[in-house]
Scaffold this active site. Structure first.
Site, PDB file in Angstrom:
ATOM      1  N   GLY A 239      44.810  73.427 116.881  1.00 29.36           N
ATOM      2  CA  GLY A 239      45.048  74.740 117.468  1.00 29.36           C
ATOM      3  C   GLY A 239      46.482  75.079 117.799  1.00 29.36           C
ATOM      4  O   GLY A 239      46.788  76.220 118.161  1.00 29.36           O
ATOM      5  N   ARG A 312      45.300  86.116 104.688  1.00 28.11           N
ATOM      6  CA  ARG A 312      45.557  86.195 106.133  1.00 28.11           C
ATOM      7  C   ARG A 312      45.979  87.601 106.602  1.00 28.11           C
ATOM      8  O   ARG A 312      45.493  88.069 107.634  1.00 28.11           O
ATOM      9  CB  ARG A 312      46.565  85.136 106.583  1.00 28.11           C
ATOM     10  N   CYS A 341      42.073  95.744  93.683  1.00 29.51           N
ATOM     11  CA  CYS A 341      41.547  97.087  93.904  1.00 29.51           C
ATOM     12  C   CYS A 341      40.934  97.248  95.287  1.00 29.51           C
ATOM     13  O   CYS A 341      39.716  97.454  95.420  1.00 29.51           O
ATOM     14  CB  CYS A 341      40.523  97.396  92.825  1.00 29.51           C
TER      15      CYS A 341
HETATM   16  N1  LLP Z   1      39.534  71.209 114.389  1.00 28.10           N
HETATM   17  C1  LLP Z   1      38.504  72.077 114.237  1.00 28.10           C
HETATM   18  C2  LLP Z   1      37.166  71.690 114.686  1.00 28.10           C
HETATM   19  C3  LLP Z   1      38.759  73.333 113.671  1.00 28.10           C
HETATM   20  O1  LLP Z   1      37.758  74.200 113.535  1.00 28.10           O
HETATM   21  C4  LLP Z   1      40.067  73.681 113.251  1.00 28.10           C
HETATM   22  C5  LLP Z   1      40.353  74.989 112.657  1.00 28.10           C
HETATM   23  C6  LLP Z   1      41.087  72.719 113.406  1.00 28.10           C
HETATM   24  C7  LLP Z   1      40.780  71.496 113.996  1.00 28.10           C
HETATM   25  C8  LLP Z   1      42.499  72.980 112.989  1.00 28.10           C
HETATM   26  O2  LLP Z   1      43.073  74.032 113.684  1.00 28.10           O
HETATM   27  P1  LLP Z   1      44.646  74.337 113.579  1.00 28.10           P
HETATM   28  O3  LLP Z   1      45.384  73.154 114.148  1.00 28.10           O
HETATM   29  O4  LLP Z   1      44.976  74.535 112.151  1.00 28.10           O
HETATM   30  O5  LLP Z   1      44.849  75.564 114.378  1.00 28.10           O
HETATM   31  N2  LLP Z   1      41.861  80.658 108.822  1.00 28.10           N
HETATM   32  C9  LLP Z   1      42.468  80.848 110.113  1.00 28.10           C
HETATM   33  C10 LLP Z   1      42.414  79.602 110.958  1.00 28.10           C
HETATM   34  C11 LLP Z   1      41.011  79.057 111.145  1.00 28.10           C
HETATM   35  C12 LLP Z   1      40.970  77.780 111.927  1.00 28.10           C
HETATM   36  C13 LLP Z   1      39.615  77.159 111.821  1.00 28.10           C
HETATM   37  N3  LLP Z   1      39.481  75.921 112.503  1.00 28.10           N
HETATM   38  C14 LLP Z   1      43.897  81.353 109.906  1.00 28.10           C
HETATM   39  O6  LLP Z   1      44.314  81.538 108.768  1.00 28.10           O
HETATM   40  O7  LLP Z   1      44.594  81.622 110.883  1.00 28.10           O
END
Ligand code: LLP
Length: 413
Positions: A239, A312, A341
């Site tokens: 996160g 995104r 499109c």
């Molecule tokens: N752990 C779990 C259980 C998760 O669901 C996620 C991301 C992560 C770790 C990794 O999170 P990060 O460190 O990358 O924030 N597609 C979206 C982001 C979706 C994140 C989903 N889960 C975007 O492009 O911003």
């Protein structure tokens, strides 16, 4: 921190001229910097060195085999969410004991393969899923380990599609129900509940919600201890936010300094699951300007990358900086749009963009995470090629798709 910089007027990735990559490999093209990728992983590892967590890179952020291999070679584990990600993890030789598996909808086939391969543990998201894992492990004659994913019900300032720790989200189990499950743990004969997991959302730029989530879980751990329930792991998820525009996210060190005391007091082994923090700024998307279109109201820069390559902006209204590969002093307000499109097919809206002309190239910055991994073949467009740069070495890590790839599994009946 990243390795995409102008030298004189030209954009480089490490020691390689990005313009040359565009000409050699064509566009749209994802370009990754090996040292930026590994640098971020090592930065996090150093910030947390006191407690030596297992850093399980979140495969969904960028699941290219070479990216995974680079990270596991440097000691990372992997956070997976599907049978496909498990397949990739094992393909690149990730030790099963460095794999953790989350997802609200694991299928029977996915669960049994993960058990058979001996992953470290599942992050369990509901009681029915726990029952399922118990039954499947029993039928395989195994005892499998799980962590309960807690939904700590904390507020996170990020896009509503990527917040996961509110009680109204589909993720995890609330504290009351988690407590009940833990008291009844003896009922699940083929499962050992060895830990707790939280992941409250993505692109979080301040430590407060992390601290608040971890505090809730620490208090819960103490409550369990009073009942004689001793766990082994605390998985704090991912996160961590990065800089796309003018965000000022907490650094790895600030994040570490704030939460290490809380983590230490649990006495548990710590796992983390960063995705974006490691891969986000390690990649850029190169696209070619096809046409400049001036309408009575607007200037459109039409490029050869679309929402199928980078979704995104369309999905989250996300901001990605857009830079010319060759510096241009003048800029003008424009929309940068793709060939698809749909009016949602844009990379930037009403943005001051360098005064490029047809045939010039643009770099869409900070697209290493959730860029290629969310790409598709919409409009029957071929998915982009990916290259990895390390100092002056360039390697193709995914070939551009061909029309044959596009129809590989189809039949004209
Ligand atoms: N752990 C779990 C259980 C998760 O669901 C996620 C991301 C992560 C770790 C990794 O999170 P990060 O460190 O990358 O924030 N597609 C979206 C982001 C979706 C994140 C989903 N889960 C975007 O492009 O911003």
């Amino acid at each position: 921190m990243h390795e995409f910089k102008y030298k004189n007027t030209q954009l480089y990735c490490e020691n390689v001229l990005v313009g040359k990559l565009a000409k050699t490999f064509g566009t749209p093209l994802y370009v990754y910097s090996y040292h930026t990728l590994i640098g971020h992983y090592l930065k996090l590892k150093a910030a947390f060195s006191q407690i030596n967590p297992l850093i399980c890179y979140s495969v969904k952020a960028n699941s290219n085999l070479s990216i995974l291999k680079a990270l596991i070679t440097n000691g990372a584990g992997l956070d997976i969410v599907s049978g496909g990600e498990l397949f990739r993890a094992l393909k690149v030789g990730c030790p099963a004991k460095r794999i953790v598996y989350a997802s609200v909808g694991k299928t029977e086939a996915e669960i049994s393969t993960a058990i058979a391969k001996g992953i470290l543990f599942f992050n369990v998201e509901s009681l029915p899923e726990l029952r399922s894992i118990d039954r499947i492990a029993g039928s395989l004659g195994k005892i499998t380990r799980v962590a309960i994913r807690i939904n700590p019900d904390v507020e996170v300032k990020t896009h509503k599609f990527i917040t996961t720790g509110k009680i109204t989200n589909k993720f995890g189990i609330d504290l009351n129900n988690a407590y009940k499950i833990l008291l009844l743990r003896a009922k699940f004969k083929n499962v050992k509940i060895c830990g707790l997991h939280i992941h409250i959302g993505s692109q979080i730029t301040e430590s407060a919600p992390f601290v608040s989530g971890i505090k809730k879980v620490s208090a819960f751990i103490k409550k369990l201890e009073l009942k004689g329930i001793r766990l082994e792991y605390l998985n704090i998820g991912g996160g961590l936010g990065i800089i796309y525009d003018n965000e000022t996210p907490q650094t790895a060190q600030v994040y570490a300094d704030e939460i290490i005391p809380l983590l230490k007091s649990t006495g548990l082994k710590i796992i983390m699951e960063p995705g974006r923090f490691i891969a986000g700024n390690a990649g850029i998307l190169i696209t070619k300007v096809l046409y400049i279109k001036n309408t009575p109201k607007k200037k459109f820069i039409i490029v050869d990358a679309g929402m199928n390559d980078l979704i995104r902006p369309a999905l989250y209204g996300a901001y990605h900086n857009i830079l010319p590969l060759r510096k241009i002093s003048k800029s003008e307000k424009a929309d940068v749009v793709g060939p698809i499109c749909e009016s949602g097919d844009f990379l930037a809206k009403e943005r001051m963009v360098a005064n490029v002309k047809e045939g010039d190239y643009l770099a869409v910055m900070s697209t290493g995470a959730y860029g290629f991994s969310m790409s598709s073949n919409y409009n029957s467009r071929l998915r982009a090629a990916e290259v990895m740069v390390s100092e002056d070495k360039v390697q193709v890590i995914r070939k551009r798709e061909t029309y044959a790839d596009l129809i590989r599994n189809e039949f004209a009946k």
